[in-house]
Scaffold this motif. Structure first.
Motif, PDB file in Angstrom:
ATOM      1  N   ASP A  96       0.837  -1.264   0.154  1.00 23.07           N
ATOM      2  CA  ASP A  96      -0.083  -0.016  -0.222  1.00 23.07           C
ATOM      3  C   ASP A  96       0.993   1.231  -0.013  1.00 23.07           C
ATOM      4  OD1 ASP A  96      -1.733   2.139   0.406  1.00 23.07           O
ATOM      5  OD2 ASP A  96      -2.551   1.271   2.205  1.00 23.07           O
ATOM      6  N   SER A 138       0.248   4.264   0.702  1.00 19.49           N
ATOM      7  CA  SER A 138       0.267   5.102   1.942  1.00 19.49           C
ATOM      8  C   SER A 138       1.156   4.695   3.039  1.00 19.49           C
ATOM      9  CB  SER A 138      -1.460   5.301   2.406  1.00 19.49           C
ATOM     10  OG  SER A 138      -2.000   3.956   2.127  1.00 19.49           O
ATOM     11  N   MET A 139       1.517   3.375   3.280  1.00 21.27           N
ATOM     12  CA  MET A 139       2.414   2.793   4.197  1.00 21.27           C
ATOM     13  C   MET A 139       3.401   3.769   4.501  1.00 21.27           C
ATOM     14  SD  MET A 139       1.446  -0.246   5.548  1.00 21.27           S
ATOM     15  CE  MET A 139       0.245  -1.396   5.059  1.00 21.27           C
ATOM     16  N   GLU A 155       4.009   6.834   2.998  1.00 20.59           N
ATOM     17  CA  GLU A 155       3.293   8.259   3.470  1.00 20.59           C
ATOM     18  C   GLU A 155       2.978   8.215   5.117  1.00 20.59           C
ATOM     19  OE1 GLU A 155       1.498   9.667  -0.577  1.00 20.59           O
ATOM     20  OE2 GLU A 155       0.092   8.780   0.777  1.00 20.59           O
ATOM     21  N   ALA A 156       2.418   6.954   5.638  1.00 20.10           N
ATOM     22  CA  ALA A 156       1.954   7.052   7.089  1.00 20.10           C
ATOM     23  C   ALA A 156       2.920   7.197   7.718  1.00 20.10           C
ATOM     24  CB  ALA A 156       1.078   5.902   7.438  1.00 20.10           C
ATOM     25  N   ALA A 157       4.018   6.455   7.493  1.00 16.91           N
ATOM     26  CA  ALA A 157       5.453   6.592   8.481  1.00 16.91           C
ATOM     27  C   ALA A 157       6.136   8.134   8.201  1.00 16.91           C
ATOM     28  CB  ALA A 157       6.445   5.657   7.836  1.00 16.91           C
ATOM     29  N   MET A 158       6.276   8.531   7.096  1.00 16.35           N
ATOM     30  CA  MET A 158       6.443  10.051   7.135  1.00 16.35           C
ATOM     31  C   MET A 158       5.595  10.829   7.809  1.00 16.35           C
ATOM     32  SD  MET A 158       8.046  10.643   3.404  1.00 16.35           S
ATOM     33  CE  MET A 158       6.834   9.809   2.192  1.00 16.35           C
ATOM     34  N   LEU A 208       2.228  15.744   2.022  1.00 10.04           N
ATOM     35  CA  LEU A 208       2.056  14.849   1.207  1.00 10.04           C
ATOM     36  C   LEU A 208       2.149  15.260  -0.040  1.00 10.04           C
ATOM     37  CD1 LEU A 208       0.139  12.036   3.222  1.00 10.04           C
ATOM     38  CD2 LEU A 208       2.668  12.486   2.992  1.00 10.04           C
ATOM     39  N   PHE A 233      -5.424   7.467   7.339  1.00 17.20           N
ATOM     40  CA  PHE A 233      -5.553   6.772   5.854  1.00 17.20           C
ATOM     41  C   PHE A 233      -6.720   6.185   5.316  1.00 17.20           C
ATOM     42  CE2 PHE A 233      -1.177   8.294   6.200  1.00 17.20           C
ATOM     43  CZ  PHE A 233      -0.748   8.969   5.221  1.00 17.20           C
ATOM     44  N   ALA A 263      -3.457   1.999   6.586  1.00 12.09           N
ATOM     45  CA  ALA A 263      -2.025   2.016   6.408  1.00 12.09           C
ATOM     46  C   ALA A 263      -1.296   1.487   7.735  1.00 12.09           C
ATOM     47  CB  ALA A 263      -1.359   3.218   5.933  1.00 12.09           C
ATOM     48  N   PHE A 298       0.878  -0.935   9.623  1.00 12.66           N
ATOM     49  CA  PHE A 298       1.970  -1.727   9.275  1.00 12.66           C
ATOM     50  C   PHE A 298       1.868  -2.997   9.589  1.00 12.66           C
ATOM     51  CE2 PHE A 298       3.845   2.760  10.743  1.00 12.66           C
ATOM     52  CZ  PHE A 298       3.568   3.263   9.336  1.00 12.66           C
ATOM     53  N   PHE A 323       4.715   4.068  16.775  1.00 10.01           N
ATOM     54  CA  PHE A 323       5.653   4.508  15.799  1.00 10.01           C
ATOM     55  C   PHE A 323       5.826   5.954  15.917  1.00 10.01           C
ATOM     56  CE2 PHE A 323       7.055   5.103  11.464  1.00 10.01           C
ATOM     57  CZ  PHE A 323       7.719   4.058  11.156  1.00 10.01           C
TER      58      PHE A 323
END
Lengths: 266, 361
Positions: A153, A155-156, A158-161, B53, B82, B86, B88, B99
């Motif tokens: 995905d 957005s993975m 992006e989610a971390a950023m 983003l 999201f 999203a 992990f 996280f």
């Protein structure tokens, strides 16, 4: 019923020659023929003492490892770009990258020989073989890694950023662990392809041959045939082992990413 | 009310495609704000430019008084839930939630563990920390995504269609929980949705977007009762459109409505600038009524014939044909005690009131 007969005949046709390898590798006779005369491990012992074979195996291992690393690195870049970004003429570029998959190896070998020797006036070395092997392995690596990256995905990362990580650490912390099974499986495939590749290695090797080239040299001496059989047996066993590990890792990666297995490269 | 987010002249291009057109918008601190619109209207792009983003092609994004130009997503005081959540998959629930705390070296391990547990209990997932995240249900994944975003106590929580993957029951439950959560934490929520009902239920204010522009920005009641254009009126709820002829403008507007006749309405019933001549009168189905036998009214009546009946259990929707109106009038009736469900072809009387009309150009 006839379909079953056909399937069995087909499988025999495919695998019987390979099944002969271990049989004659342990056969106590210099001539490859039935009936078998007795059991021996002499041919394997002969492998152990052959130093020029050892050099050839070392050459091949070095070339295969470097090829696996380089082509997988290139594959990661291409697969990630292909899966996560949109850019002009993407389909065309991706198609061109995959082209070496259908390019005859003899063409690649001859043209590289001309380029290296005639145009750049360089000597042949392990690195010329590695360059050519990277060329033919990279499309396979991309094919495998595409699966890993496309199941991801976007957005993975992006989610971390969004949660405070930089672009690089987001890749390292989230994307890399998720595609790691794909990376290992890609390296194993590239390693296997490079290890037993003959034509390119034959054209481009310098003074020190790779293992397949060395084996081809042995074939001129019928007395050495059982030794080749023994070597072949070891190679087949290793190939099966490596490909099994690659496939298991690919499946684990699919399961980890929570995707239904859609059938993969193997 | 203090402005928390200010957008000035924000434009976004994807090649030739103009995704956001001169967006000017102010979002207040502590507000539940929704971006509502059909798919492809630019609402998600707008949310992502606030998150950092997406880069803007032109214009200014300010958060908390600071220009966000050149500030990447990881340094903005925003966090996002999201659409796909999203989560992990290689990390446990607690590791997912923790996280965002990775970079907080000022916190001890115990502090972090306590914050994770607090965040999980806030979304009703106490004790789920050790679970593998890929084994969670859709609703649970969404709660984990919420906890993960809220643990950093952002100034703004951005929600990109967070409820669209849930079934209807779960969605309604989560709507109520999100409202409660927003009041509890006091953080500004910006919700992107294509579901007008969801936006009406949850928001303090709603910006309705079409083709990269904001069509109307208002509180839910104004948006529903006084849509400022035909496309807003069509997008939000159901509305009957009748052709009309504006005769005189002023504090009261004189208008001749097809099928209903000449009436005079308040100026505020025309949310957009009108001219004399052809216009459209909008009327919501629930502001019309059918006069059943035995009922009386002092409101205006018009004769009609039932054209279509759709029975919903609690409600019945009638299409009633009225002389002088091209389309049958859609009328929503509560199925109160003693009210029959009429059959197609029955002659009936429609109750109406000029106060429920909206005049649009």
């Amino acid at each position: 019923m006839s379909l079953r007969v056909y399937a069995i005949a087909y499988l025999i046709f495919l695998y019987a020659p390979i099944a002969l390898l271990p049989i004659f590798a342990f056969n106590d006779a210099r001539i490859i023929a039935f009936p078998l005369s007795g059991f021996t491990t002499d041919w394997f012992a002969a492998l152990m003492t052959n130093t020029s074979l050892h050099t050839a195996v070392k050459n091949s291992l070095f070339i295969a490892v470097m090829t696996a690393i380089l082509s997988t690195l290139l594959g990661i870049c291409a697969a990630r770009a292909g899966a996560m970004y949109r850019f002009p003429v993407k389909a065309g570029i991706m198609g061109f990258i995959m082209l070496p998959l259908v390019l005859p190896e003899i063409i690649v070998a001859v043209s590289l020989l001309v380029v290296v020797v005639q145009i750049f006036d360089m000597g042949l070395s392990h690195w010329t073989i590695i360059a050519a092997h990277v060329l033919i392995c990279t499309p396979f690596c991309i094919a495998i890694l595409n699966g890993a990256f496309q199941n991801l995905d976007p957005s993975m990362e992006e989610a971390a950023m969004d949660l405070g990580e930089s672009r690089f650490s987001a890749f390292r912390l989230v994307t890399l662990p998720l595609v790691m099974p794909g990376i290992i499986s890609s390296m194993l495939i590239a390693f296997t392809i490079s290890l037993d590749e003959f034509i390119i290695a034959f054209f481009l090797s310098g003074v020190s041959p790779t293992m397949p080239v060395y084996i081809w040299g042995l074939m001129r001496f019928p007395a050495q045939l059982p030794v080749v059989m023994a070597l072949g047996t070891i190679l087949v066993a290793l190939s099966i082992l490596l490909l099994t590990i690659a496939e298991l890792l690919r499946r684990r990666g699919m399961a980890r990413a929570g995707v239904k297995d859609k059938g993969g490269f193997l | 009310m203090t402005a928390l987010i200010t957008l000035k002249g924000v434009n976004k291009y994807y090649g030739d495609y103009h995704a956001l057109r001169d967006i000017d918008l102010t979002i207040n601190a502590g507000e539940f704000f929704s971006l509502l619109g059909p798919s492809g209207c630019g609402k998600t792009t707008l949310l992502r430019t606030i998150a950092g983003l997406e880069d803007v092609s032109g214009g200014v994004v300010m958060i908390g008084g600071k220009d966000m130009a050149g500030v990447s997503a990881n340094l903005r005081p925003t966090n996002m839930v999201f659409q796909s959540y999203a989560i992990f998959p290689h990390l446990s629930v607690a590791e997912n939630v923790a996280f965002g705390l990775r970079r907080r070296s000022d916190l001890s391990k115990d502090d972090k563990a306590r914050m994770v547990e607090d965040a999980l209990s806030m979304v009703g997932l106490s004790g789920y920390g050790k679970r593998a995240s890929h084994a969670l249900s859709g609703g649970q994944r969404q709660r984990v995504a919420l906890a993960r975003a809220l643990i950093l106590k952002p100034k703004v929580l951005l929600l990109d269609e967070p409820l669209s993957a849930l079934d209807k029951k779960m969605r309604e439950q989560m709507q109520v929980e999100l409202i409660r959560l927003q009041r509890h934490v006091g953080i500004t929520f910006i919700l992107v949705t294509h579901d007008q009902e969801e936006a009406l239920v949850m928001s303090d204010r709603i910006a309705v977007m079409f083709e990269g522009e904001i069509g109307q920005l208002a509180d839910p009641e104004t948006l529903y009762r006084r849509p400022n254009s035909r496309r807003v009126a069509e997008f939000i709820g159901k509305m009957n459109f009748l052709s009309a002829d504006v005769l005189a403008l002023g504090d009261m507007i004189e208008v001749d409505v097809a099928g209903l006749g000449r009436v005079s309405v308040q100026a505020e019933q025309a949310p957009m600038a009108l001219h004399k001549g052809a216009a459209v009168a909008g009327v919501r189905p629930e502001t019309l009524a059918i006069l059943f036998d035995g009922e009386t009214t002092d409101r205006k009546l018009v004769d009609g014939v039932v054209d279509e009946v759709v029975y919903y259990g609690d409600m019945t929707y009638y299409d009633v044909r009225v002389a002088g109106i091209d389309q049958p009038l859609n009328i929503a009736m509560k199925n109160l005690i003693g009210r029959p469900v009429l059959e197609v072809g029955v002659a009936t009387k429609v109750v109406w009131d000029e106060r429920s009309l909206v005049l649009l150009a």
